[in-house]
Structure formats: C-alpha cells, structure tokens
Motif scaffolding. Sequence first.
Motif, PDB file in Angstrom:
ATOM      1  N   THR A 176      43.210 -11.867  31.332  1.00 48.19           N
ATOM      2  CA  THR A 176      41.764 -12.100  31.215  1.00 48.19           C
ATOM      3  C   THR A 176      41.380 -13.554  31.465  1.00 48.19           C
ATOM      4  N   ASP A 177      42.298 -14.486  31.213  1.00 49.93           N
ATOM      5  CA  ASP A 177      41.985 -15.911  31.401  1.00 49.93           C
ATOM      6  C   ASP A 177      42.521 -16.447  32.730  1.00 49.93           C
ATOM      7  N   LYS A 178      42.983 -15.559  33.613  1.00 49.10           N
ATOM      8  CA  LYS A 178      43.564 -15.993  34.884  1.00 49.10           C
ATOM      9  C   LYS A 178      42.488 -16.157  35.961  1.00 49.10           C
ATOM     10  N   LYS A 179      42.792 -17.023  36.921  1.00 49.64           N
ATOM     11  CA  LYS A 179      41.888 -17.241  38.057  1.00 49.64           C
ATOM     12  C   LYS A 179      42.383 -16.421  39.259  1.00 49.64           C
ATOM     13  N   ALA A 180      41.461 -15.713  39.905  1.00 48.95           N
ATOM     14  CA  ALA A 180      41.839 -14.848  41.031  1.00 48.95           C
ATOM     15  C   ALA A 180      41.071 -15.231  42.284  1.00 48.95           C
ATOM     16  N   ILE A 204      36.711 -15.076  39.327  1.00 49.79           N
ATOM     17  CA  ILE A 204      37.109 -14.493  40.619  1.00 49.79           C
ATOM     18  C   ILE A 204      36.334 -15.190  41.727  1.00 49.79           C
ATOM     19  N   THR A 205      37.042 -15.606  42.776  1.00 52.09           N
ATOM     20  CA  THR A 205      36.408 -16.246  43.932  1.00 52.09           C
ATOM     21  C   THR A 205      36.748 -15.459  45.196  1.00 52.09           C
ATOM     22  N   TYR A 225      31.937 -17.675  45.382  1.00 55.22           N
ATOM     23  CA  TYR A 225      32.254 -17.638  46.817  1.00 55.22           C
ATOM     24  C   TYR A 225      32.672 -19.023  47.275  1.00 55.22           C
ATOM     25  N   SER A 226      33.652 -19.075  48.187  1.00 52.52           N
ATOM     26  CA  SER A 226      34.091 -20.332  48.783  1.00 52.52           C
ATOM     27  C   SER A 226      34.381 -20.098  50.261  1.00 52.52           C
ATOM     28  N   LYS A 227      34.092 -21.081  51.073  1.00 50.99           N
ATOM     29  CA  LYS A 227      34.412 -20.973  52.491  1.00 50.99           C
ATOM     30  C   LYS A 227      35.923 -20.983  52.692  1.00 50.99           C
ATOM     31  N   ILE A 228      36.372 -20.326  53.755  1.00 55.40           N
ATOM     32  CA  ILE A 228      37.803 -20.184  54.032  1.00 55.40           C
ATOM     33  C   ILE A 228      38.465 -21.540  54.310  1.00 55.40           C
TER      34      ILE A 228
END
Length: 413
Positions: A176-180, A204-205, A225-228
């Motif tokens: 639950t505390d992880k970044k994806a 989540i990004t 959202y992030s650019k590639i």
Amino acid sequence: MAINILGINHKSAPIDIREKLMFDKNSLPLALNDIKKIDGVNGVIVLSTCNRTEIYTENDFDNTKIMQWFANQNMVENFELFTYNHYQDEAIKHLLSVTSGIDSMVIGENEILGQVKQAFKIADKNKVLSSPLKRLFEFSFSVAKQVRTDTDIGSNPVTFMFTAMTLIKKIFDKITDKKATIIGSGHMSQLAIKYLQDQDVRNITLTNHNYEKGKEIANDNNCNYSKIQYLGNLISSSDIIITSTSSTTPIIGKGLMESCIKNSPNLPIIIIDLGVPRDVEPEIYDLDNIYLYTIDDLGKVISNNYKIREQAINEAKKIIDYKILEFKKWIDQNHSNNLIRTYRGYVDNITDGSVIKARKMIESGENVNEVLTYLAESLKNKLTHETTSKMKEILPLLDESAAAKVKDIFKKK
C-alpha cells in the motif's frame, strides 16, 4: 477446398521467438495480400497477437508454399522448428478452441475472441476472404458464444493482472505504501492501474509516448502523469513497474536500469513486462534486487491453475467436437452444391452450342426432322462421352456401396 493453419503460439515458441514473428497493423494488410497471391490460396486470415501468430488459409495444397513465404520474410532463422500445421478437421478444431478460450495462456479469457473478430474484419476489408473461410470464422464466433454460455470456462479466469499482483505481493509484504509506474496507455495499462488501486496502492504514475492520451487516462483514473522523457527518474523512484506498450524495441535497457538503481533507495524493484515484443531487455534478469517477469513467466504461474478449470475445458471440448461435425456437413453440402452448379453449367454450354447450330440449320432450309435427329444425336454424344470416360476412371476407386449409388442414378424409373 481445405482449411490449413500455419502457426506459432505460447506453447510452441518462447517470447523471444514470438515477438519477432508478429505482424502489426501496418504490415498486416501487405502480408494478407502477399499470401493471397500465392498459387492455390483462395482465402486467408492472419491472426497476430502477443501469444500467437497464425495464418489461416483456404488452400488447394498443403502449407508448403505458405512456409516458403514465411521463410522469405527473414524474421527468424529456422523458425519452422517452432511452428505447427493443422489441416482440415484439426484446423477447424483448433480455431474453435482458440475462439472459445481453451487454447489461451489464460484459459477462458475473452480477449482472444475480440482479437479473432478483428483479424476477420481486416481480412474482409482487404478482400482476401473466401466463402468457406468466411463461413468457418462466423461459425467459430457462434461456437465460442455457446461454449461460454453452456460451460464455466469464462467464470473467474486467473488473469495476467491477477497473477502480476500475486507476484508483487510475494516480493513486498506490504504494497500500500509502494510507488508504481505504469508504462503505456492501452487496455492492459489501464487494467493495471485498477488492480493496483484495488490493492490500496495510491502512488501511481502513468507515462507514455502520447501526451494528450496519457494525460487524459491518468486524470480519468485518478493517478499521476509524467512524460516518457523522465522515465529514468520514474524508475529510480519506483518500487513497482508495469509496462505494456506496442513498441518494437525495448523501452528499458540494462544500461538505463543500472544507472537508475545505482543510488536508488527503492530496492528491490519488481518489473512486470506485458509487452510483445518485450519492453524490457532480458539482460536485466541478471541485475541484483531486480525482479523481472515477462508474459511467459506469468503464463507458467497461470498454468498451475489449469486443473481447476479442467471440467469446464472437457465440457467445452465436447461442444467443439459436436460442432465440427456440424460444420463438416455444411462443407459436404457446399461441395455438392458446387458440383451440381458446375455440372449444370457444363450441360448448359453443350446445349446452347447444339441449339444454336440447329437453328442455323433450320434457317438454311434443312429438313426439320433431320435437324431434330442431329440435335438429339449431338446432345447424346456430347453429354455421354465425357461422363462415361470419367466414370471408367472413378468407379474402380469407389467401394461397393458408393458404386451401387452411382448405378442407381441410371436406373429406369
């Protein structure tokens, strides 16, 4: 007429072979038209997905010429070692198994039916279908519907994404505390977001190559959202990476990964690569603290659940076997209709020629009785000569029962 299949799938070839033998939306129309031009090919459909590439033809010969064409594409050396061939009854059975979901890596999954329908539409649009092939695929769609209605084949299938979540939870006691980071904006990527959110993962990004589409999907799914272009930063800060794109070359290379994890506090990192061709270079397997799983790795986990669905599979196979007999009846009837149509055309041509000559004889003043005699003799000789010569060739090849039926045709009524 014979239905032939030349194919490779997840059972016959590993992902490093399958990814090189795919046809994308740009190359598929050209492939269809090339195959249609091969001598003896009356119709063709090409099904190309992440788990299979199959060439279906209505073909006067076997798959030898199709194999030669495939070899000339220079996709994979000795590719024939990974292929399978199905002919007529086995080909029909294979297609019905594919559309029904029992030949899938995920038994009972429904996505394959949509993919087969799309392959059918593309072939139809490119005008490379034959009547028997068209009829077979339309028939397979109705069989797939019956299998899914009458069995439990499609109930609660163990999906790729469910399996991915299981693997992730084996690496991390608490997620639950992880970044994806999700790479790609297609159906599987959106599904990944939903599965992660169901596991209460909130950081989540999403990243992809199409900014507008990616930004919209991220907003719709309440994630970042992030650019590639910033992929390196995303990798460095992520615990979980799920990638599913249509890229023809890897997006994450070993060099990039080594650079990203050098000073990363987020170790270990688990990467789920659902791309075919693969989005992640396989050399990353060798890196410490990196857990990389491809679609084939997930498939091995899923196959362990096969026995759970064994009863539904057996029920589906019984339906398919019965439906094969039904389709064969249509083939036999279609053959009979074609033979009758051809024979009638043959008789019409002879009759028309003799009648035209008889009319000219009457117009030139010849005796009507003589003209009628000529007409009768002409028709008799022309109609019986070819028939009797062919009967002499065919009758010795027939068994007693079939020969008796032929003789019954000429009994006086």
